[in-house]
Design a protein around this motif. Structure first.
Motif, PDB file in Angstrom:
ATOM      1  N   ASP A   1       0.816  -1.226   0.000  1.00 24.30           N
ATOM      2  CA  ASP A   1       0.000   0.000   0.000  1.00 24.30           C
ATOM      3  C   ASP A   1       0.847   1.274   0.000  1.00 24.30           C
ATOM      4  N   ASN A   2       2.164   1.138   0.263  1.00 21.91           N
ATOM      5  CA  ASN A   2       3.038   2.319   0.221  1.00 21.91           C
ATOM      6  C   ASN A   2       3.818   2.399  -1.096  1.00 21.91           C
ATOM      7  N   GLY A   3       3.496   1.489  -2.040  1.00 22.29           N
ATOM      8  CA  GLY A   3       4.131   1.521  -3.354  1.00 22.29           C
ATOM      9  C   GLY A   3       5.410   0.717  -3.459  1.00 22.29           C
ATOM     10  N   VAL A   4       5.874   0.141  -2.350  1.00 22.36           N
ATOM     11  CA  VAL A   4       7.119  -0.629  -2.367  1.00 22.36           C
ATOM     12  C   VAL A   4       6.836  -2.048  -2.855  1.00 22.36           C
ATOM     13  N   LYS A   5       7.761  -2.576  -3.662  1.00 24.13           N
ATOM     14  CA  LYS A   5       7.639  -3.938  -4.169  1.00 24.13           C
ATOM     15  C   LYS A   5       8.453  -4.874  -3.280  1.00 24.13           C
ATOM     16  N   VAL A   6       7.832  -5.955  -2.812  1.00 25.92           N
ATOM     17  CA  VAL A   6       8.565  -6.971  -2.044  1.00 25.92           C
ATOM     18  C   VAL A   6       8.188  -8.342  -2.582  1.00 25.92           C
ATOM     19  N   MET A   7       8.992  -9.345  -2.263  1.00 25.64           N
ATOM     20  CA  MET A   7       8.681 -10.727  -2.638  1.00 25.64           C
ATOM     21  C   MET A   7       7.970 -11.371  -1.448  1.00 25.64           C
ATOM     22  N   VAL A   8       6.855 -12.075  -1.740  1.00 21.76           N
ATOM     23  CA  VAL A   8       6.078 -12.720  -0.675  1.00 21.76           C
ATOM     24  C   VAL A   8       5.873 -14.194  -1.011  1.00 21.76           C
ATOM     25  N   PRO A   9       5.611 -15.029   0.010  1.00 24.56           N
ATOM     26  CA  PRO A   9       5.351 -16.442  -0.248  1.00 24.56           C
ATOM     27  C   PRO A   9       4.058 -16.614  -1.049  1.00 24.56           C
ATOM     28  N   PRO A  10       3.909 -17.756  -1.763  1.00 26.75           N
ATOM     29  CA  PRO A  10       2.744 -17.960  -2.631  1.00 26.75           C
ATOM     30  C   PRO A  10       1.406 -17.989  -1.890  1.00 26.75           C
ATOM     31  N   PHE A  11       1.408 -18.291  -0.581  1.00 28.11           N
ATOM     32  CA  PHE A  11       0.142 -18.412   0.163  1.00 28.11           C
ATOM     33  C   PHE A  11      -0.399 -17.064   0.638  1.00 28.11           C
ATOM     34  N   VAL A  12       0.321 -15.974   0.387  1.00 26.68           N
ATOM     35  CA  VAL A  12      -0.136 -14.653   0.820  1.00 26.68           C
ATOM     36  C   VAL A  12      -0.891 -13.992  -0.323  1.00 26.68           C
ATOM     37  N   GLY A  13      -2.100 -13.493  -0.038  1.00 27.54           N
ATOM     38  CA  GLY A  13      -2.945 -12.926  -1.086  1.00 27.54           C
ATOM     39  C   GLY A  13      -3.125 -11.427  -0.987  1.00 27.54           C
ATOM     40  N   GLN A  14      -3.813 -10.883  -1.988  1.00 27.59           N
ATOM     41  CA  GLN A  14      -4.102  -9.459  -2.043  1.00 27.59           C
ATOM     42  C   GLN A  14      -4.948  -9.042  -0.838  1.00 27.59           C
ATOM     43  N   ASP A  15      -4.783  -7.800  -0.393  1.00 27.54           N
ATOM     44  CA  ASP A  15      -5.506  -7.208   0.735  1.00 27.54           C
ATOM     45  C   ASP A  15      -5.122  -7.807   2.091  1.00 27.54           C
ATOM     46  N   GLU A  16      -4.142  -8.710   2.108  1.00 23.49           N
ATOM     47  CA  GLU A  16      -3.674  -9.248   3.391  1.00 23.49           C
ATOM     48  C   GLU A  16      -2.634  -8.297   3.965  1.00 23.49           C
ATOM     49  N   SER A  17      -2.526  -8.277   5.284  1.00 21.88           N
ATOM     50  CA  SER A  17      -1.495  -7.472   5.934  1.00 21.88           C
ATOM     51  C   SER A  17      -0.309  -8.357   6.253  1.00 21.88           C
ATOM     52  N   ILE A  18       0.884  -7.826   5.985  1.00 21.24           N
ATOM     53  CA  ILE A  18       2.103  -8.581   6.273  1.00 21.24           C
ATOM     54  C   ILE A  18       3.051  -7.697   7.077  1.00 21.24           C
ATOM     55  N   VAL A  19       4.046  -8.337   7.705  1.00 18.20           N
ATOM     56  CA  VAL A  19       5.080  -7.621   8.430  1.00 18.20           C
ATOM     57  C   VAL A  19       6.318  -7.579   7.532  1.00 18.20           C
ATOM     58  N   VAL A  20       6.854  -6.370   7.335  1.00 19.56           N
ATOM     59  CA  VAL A  20       8.047  -6.202   6.516  1.00 19.56           C
ATOM     60  C   VAL A  20       9.214  -5.830   7.422  1.00 19.56           C
ATOM     61  N   ASN A  21      10.357  -6.496   7.221  1.00 18.41           N
ATOM     62  CA  ASN A  21      11.576  -6.157   7.951  1.00 18.41           C
ATOM     63  C   ASN A  21      12.230  -4.992   7.217  1.00 18.41           C
ATOM     64  N   THR A  22      12.272  -3.806   7.849  1.00 17.18           N
ATOM     65  CA  THR A  22      12.774  -2.615   7.160  1.00 17.18           C
ATOM     66  C   THR A  22      14.301  -2.606   7.053  1.00 17.18           C
ATOM     67  N   ASP A  23      14.990  -3.474   7.800  1.00 18.39           N
ATOM     68  CA  ASP A  23      16.451  -3.570   7.648  1.00 18.39           C
ATOM     69  C   ASP A  23      16.795  -4.236   6.323  1.00 18.39           C
ATOM     70  N   THR A  24      16.051  -5.316   5.999  1.00 15.91           N
ATOM     71  CA  THR A  24      16.362  -6.086   4.782  1.00 15.91           C
ATOM     72  C   THR A  24      15.392  -5.765   3.646  1.00 15.91           C
ATOM     73  N   MET A  25      14.314  -4.993   3.941  1.00 19.95           N
ATOM     74  CA  MET A  25      13.269  -4.667   2.976  1.00 19.95           C
ATOM     75  C   MET A  25      12.607  -5.945   2.440  1.00 19.95           C
ATOM     76  N   GLU A  26      12.413  -6.922   3.338  1.00 16.59           N
ATOM     77  CA  GLU A  26      11.846  -8.210   2.923  1.00 16.59           C
ATOM     78  C   GLU A  26      10.653  -8.595   3.781  1.00 16.59           C
ATOM     79  N   TYR A  27       9.812  -9.488   3.204  1.00 18.24           N
ATOM     80  CA  TYR A  27       8.679 -10.082   3.913  1.00 18.24           C
ATOM     81  C   TYR A  27       9.202 -10.790   5.155  1.00 18.24           C
ATOM     82  N   SER A  28       8.507 -10.616   6.278  1.00 13.44           N
ATOM     83  CA  SER A  28       8.919 -11.270   7.513  1.00 13.44           C
ATOM     84  C   SER A  28       7.904 -12.345   7.910  1.00 13.44           C
TER      85      SER A  28
END
Length: 192
Positions: free
Chosen positions: A162-189
């Motif tokens: 929702d902030n425009g940043v592109k990240v890689m997520v696991p296949p089981f995560v869908g649209q409109d779901e909330s995820i935790v992002v590690n801002t040190d690595t800029m990756e899905y947590s």
């Protein structure tokens, strides 16, 4: 505010993240390589970033060199708004407001959310650095649909937050779901 002067340290004791007073400026050690050449004494090759203007410097410190280590004062500040490239923060105890340039956060700027509490580091009364929380909750705006039965953890798919940043997520995560992002690595947590 009190500036805490640390005892001087030897060149071979410099660690990434240390703040050093060097050539009249304040520098953060970004990368430190310890080199032991065949001839001559060992030294530390230190990549440093100037905390005031962002310039970089590569410096060689021998173990006999003494450098002044500085401890910055850390204070929690609440993000209020951005105006003309400046981020406005408020001290939650004193209600004093400070401004910092948005470019200080670099590519982590999109993770700064209204009302978020971040840590601002001060040297005397000067705000020098801001750290976003390591884990931030974001919502997925756009990603490929979830494929049933696909659980392979190693096959990640792209998602736009929702902030425009592109990240890689696991296949089981869908649209409109909330995820935790590690801002040190800029990756899905993890899922939020």
């Amino acid at each position: 505010m009190v500036l805490t002067h640390m005892p001087k340290i030897n060149g071979n004791e410099i660690r990434p993240g240390n703040v050093l007073e060097h050539n009249g400026g304040l520098w953060a050690a970004v990368k430190v390589d310890h080199v032991k050449p065949g001839k001559g004494g060992a030294f530390a090759q230190v990549e440093m970033r100037n905390l005031r203007n962002g310039s970089k410097l590569n410096e060689r410190f021998r173990s006999a060199d003494k450098v002044e280590r500085v401890r910055l004062e850390q204070k929690d500040q609440q993000f209020l708004y951005e105006s003309d490239g400046m981020l406005v923060f408020m001290d939650s105890e004193t209600y004093e407001q400070i401004e910092l340039p948005a470019e200080l956060l670099g590519d982590r700027r999109p993770f700064l959310q209204d009302g978020m509490t971040i840590v601002v580091e001060f040297h005397e009364a000067e705000a020098l650095h801001a750290k976003i929380p390591q884990k931030v909750i974001c919502k997925i705006e756009e990603t490929e649909p979830v494929v049933k039965g696909q659980t392979a953890a190693n096959s990640f798919k792209p998602a736009i937050l929702d902030n425009g940043v592109k990240v890689m997520v696991p296949p089981f995560v869908g649209q409109d779901e909330s995820i935790v992002v590690n801002t040190d690595t800029m990756e899905y947590s993890e899922r939020a």
